[in-house]
Design a protein around this motif. Structure first.
Motif, PDB file in Angstrom:
ATOM      1  N   ASP A   1       0.440   0.758  -3.800  1.00 28.79           N
ATOM      2  CA  ASP A   1      -0.453   0.354  -2.710  1.00 28.79           C
ATOM      3  C   ASP A   1       0.222   0.499  -1.349  1.00 28.79           C
ATOM      4  N   LEU A   2       1.462   0.050  -1.246  1.00 27.17           N
ATOM      5  CA  LEU A   2       2.184   0.128   0.020  1.00 27.17           C
ATOM      6  C   LEU A   2       2.425   1.576   0.435  1.00 27.17           C
TER       7      LEU A   2
ATOM      8  N   ASP B   1      -1.050   3.062   1.402  1.00 22.80           N
ATOM      9  CA  ASP B   1      -1.568   2.467   2.636  1.00 22.80           C
ATOM     10  C   ASP B   1      -0.793   2.974   3.853  1.00 22.80           C
TER      11      ASP B   1
ATOM     12  N   PRO C   1      -4.348   4.580   5.609  1.00 22.78           N
ATOM     13  CA  PRO C   1      -4.845   3.204   5.566  1.00 22.78           C
ATOM     14  C   PRO C   1      -6.213   3.129   4.893  1.00 22.78           C
ATOM     15  N   GLY C   2      -6.353   2.171   3.985  1.00 25.05           N
ATOM     16  CA  GLY C   2      -7.606   1.986   3.267  1.00 25.05           C
ATOM     17  C   GLY C   2      -7.636   2.646   1.906  1.00 25.05           C
ATOM     18  N   LEU C   3      -6.747   3.600   1.679  1.00 27.12           N
ATOM     19  CA  LEU C   3      -6.718   4.296   0.392  1.00 27.12           C
ATOM     20  C   LEU C   3      -6.301   3.362  -0.734  1.00 27.12           C
ATOM     21  N   ALA C   4      -5.541   2.357  -0.416  1.00 28.78           N
ATOM     22  CA  ALA C   4      -5.080   1.406  -1.428  1.00 28.78           C
ATOM     23  C   ALA C   4      -6.210   0.529  -1.964  1.00 28.78           C
ATOM     24  N   ASP C   5      -7.393   0.602  -1.376  1.00 30.12           N
ATOM     25  CA  ASP C   5      -8.511  -0.223  -1.823  1.00 30.12           C
ATOM     26  C   ASP C   5      -9.314   0.406  -2.958  1.00 30.12           C
TER      27      ASP C   5
ATOM     28  N   MET D   1      -5.977  -3.945   3.069  1.00 28.81           N
ATOM     29  CA  MET D   1      -5.185  -4.273   1.904  1.00 28.81           C
ATOM     30  C   MET D   1      -4.880  -5.759   1.933  1.00 28.81           C
TER      31      MET D   1
ATOM     32  N   LYS E   1      -5.842   5.938  -7.411  1.00 29.14           N
ATOM     33  CA  LYS E   1      -4.585   5.924  -6.662  1.00 29.14           C
ATOM     34  C   LYS E   1      -3.564   6.840  -7.308  1.00 29.14           C
TER      35      LYS E   1
END
Length: 125
Positions: free
Chosen positions: A47-48, A51, A55-59, A1, A65
């Motif tokens: 995003d926060l 994440d 981790p990485g899902l916010a991308d 992120m 999302k």
């Protein structure tokens, strides 16, 4: 992120300043600018939250999302987040054939984003 250039608090403050003082822009420009600041603050909060869960899902894309958010936060929080994000997206964009958001609409969105930012920060399903 990636690291955001502005914090959620700074974006919420910018939206408030645009709605109160105008900062030298037209009313329509202030309303759209405040909508953009609010949308960005909400996106950073999503995003926060994501994440922290995976981790990485916010991308992924914001639409993806929003679909994933209901798995990592309360269903009502996810529903409200998706609804206000959709309204803010419409409020940010200029369409020649549409009237932009009113100050009252943006104030309602501002209150909703403020609540959701807190809910996403606690991230309790």
């Amino acid at each position: 992120m990636s690291t955001p250039t502005a914090s959620v608090e700074e974006l919420l403050l910018t939206a408030d300043r645009l709605l109160v003082a105008g900062l030298g822009a037209t009313a329509a420009g202030c309303h759209r600018g405040a909508s953009l600041a609010l949308r960005t603050a909400l996106e950073i909060s999503v995003d926060l939250a994501l994440d922290a869960a995976v981790p990485g899902l916010a991308d992924t894309t914001m639409r993806a999302k929003m679909l994933c958010l209901r798995c990592y936060t309360a269903a009502e929080t996810a529903r409200r987040t998706n609804a206000v994000w959709s309204h803010l997206c419409l409020g940010c964009h200029y369409h020649q054939y549409e009237i932009g958001p009113t100050q009252d609409q943006v104030r309602i969105w501002q209150a909703e984003v403020g609540e959701l930012v807190g809910a996403l920060a606690t991230n309790t399903p």
